[in-house]
Write an enzyme that holds these catalytic residues in place. Sequence first.
Site, PDB file in Angstrom:
ATOM      1  CB  CYS A 141       3.895  -0.741  -7.562  1.00 31.39           C
ATOM      2  SG  CYS A 141       5.202   0.391  -8.061  1.00 31.39           S
ATOM      3  NE  ARG A 151       5.192  -0.111  -3.663  1.00 36.41           N
ATOM      4  CZ  ARG A 151       3.974   0.013  -3.128  1.00 36.41           C
ATOM      5  NH1 ARG A 151       3.614  -0.793  -2.141  1.00 36.41           N
ATOM      6  NH2 ARG A 151       3.124   0.909  -3.570  1.00 36.41           N
TER       7      ARG A 151
END
Lengths: 300, 142
Positions: free
Chosen positions: A247, A252
């Site tokens: 990410c 994430r």
Amino acid sequence: MAYPTDPSPKFQTYSHPEALVSTEWLAENLDPPGLVIIECDEDILLFETGHIPGAIKLDWHTELNDPITRDFLNGQALSELFSVKGISRTDTLVIYGDKSNWWATYAFWILKLFGHEDVRILDGGRAKWIEEERQISTAAPSRTKTDYPVVVRDDLELRAFKEDVFQHFGNPLIDVRSPEEYSGERTHMPNYPDEGALRGGHIPSAASVPWSKSVNEDQTFKSIDELKHLYIDQAGLGEASDVIAYCRIGERSSHTWFVLKYLLGIERVRNYDGSWTEWGSAVQVPIVKGTEPGSAPVWF
Amino acid sequence: MTTYPDSARELIEAFAEVPKSSRLELLLEYANALPPLPDRYSNHPELLERVEECQSPVFLFVEVLNGNAQIFLTAPLEAPTTRGFASLLQIALNGQPIDVVANFSDEFINELQLTELVSPLRIRGMHGMLARIKRQVAEKTK
């Protein structure tokens, strides 16, 4: 396995049912010996406003990262940190947090680099617990000091570095950022600070599957059928047994890493935590702009 | 040495007086003390400016009244750190003459001695809020 697992039918459909617990289950298992509840949030003060009774706080930024080098803490630092927090190597750790469990899965992933065996994620995280108006406490946790061993961190199987991504070309990559970050319109999440990537776009051949597609509105993980449809069919993972997720700084993508490895059961999944802040700033690395994945470079 | 209005100097002293281990608790007290927006803003979110540098949604608006800055800030309850930063800036600058706000040193944020506890990344949002407060004051006093 140190502690009984949550028998919820939903979890039994995943590859690793033992890696999740529900809010109902946790509410019945708040203070047994051998189980430690850990809150890991983006906001460093949220824990103090009220937390699951008995939970201890773990901060991803000030505690899990090395203060000097861009890296995680080493085995010595983890030993000191966990001994002071009163965590033993054989404890069952249940982790939850804000922001759909981003930092909970990040902590989970880092603890797996250290081979802590029994770590579980609270499905739905902090938001679901609060939403269900379950018990909250502001009492400061007090646990007896332990002697957590010094374990060498093993980055080989679960963590990818930039060089590993070059080696990996030809195998699936998953970009879990927002569509605007993927296409290169912006280098950071909408409404988030820019952490300094110099170029916008994505790693050639990476499929775009924003992390949020893997969770329901109440932040719990989607059903196994929905996850299979999303990753195996739509993102084209198919029979793939070796995947790298990334990410912007790796938080994430640790969420998606958890989904791919523990829920879908893909054999080898690595999180590239250098992610876009490294790739988007490195010299002479190939980048693709726009909404198409582009093809994997052949000269590496 | 940088000079600050009394409001800001008192905040710096308050954080300096407590042991490091209690500074986060103190920040939480300020977070809880952030006043709600007056109706004319809470009913009109479009008037507020979003602070993009903050990880959590923070909105602010500055009015200039008789040469003094009136500062309004809001942040969600799920983001107490951000609320704390907003509260500290509000206490430090609200009601101050516009030239005091315009010349207010960014060094204030470092002098609170929170960087090590909170991490520089999170502190950056507070710089973003301050920069936007100053810019709005400048725009409204042209």
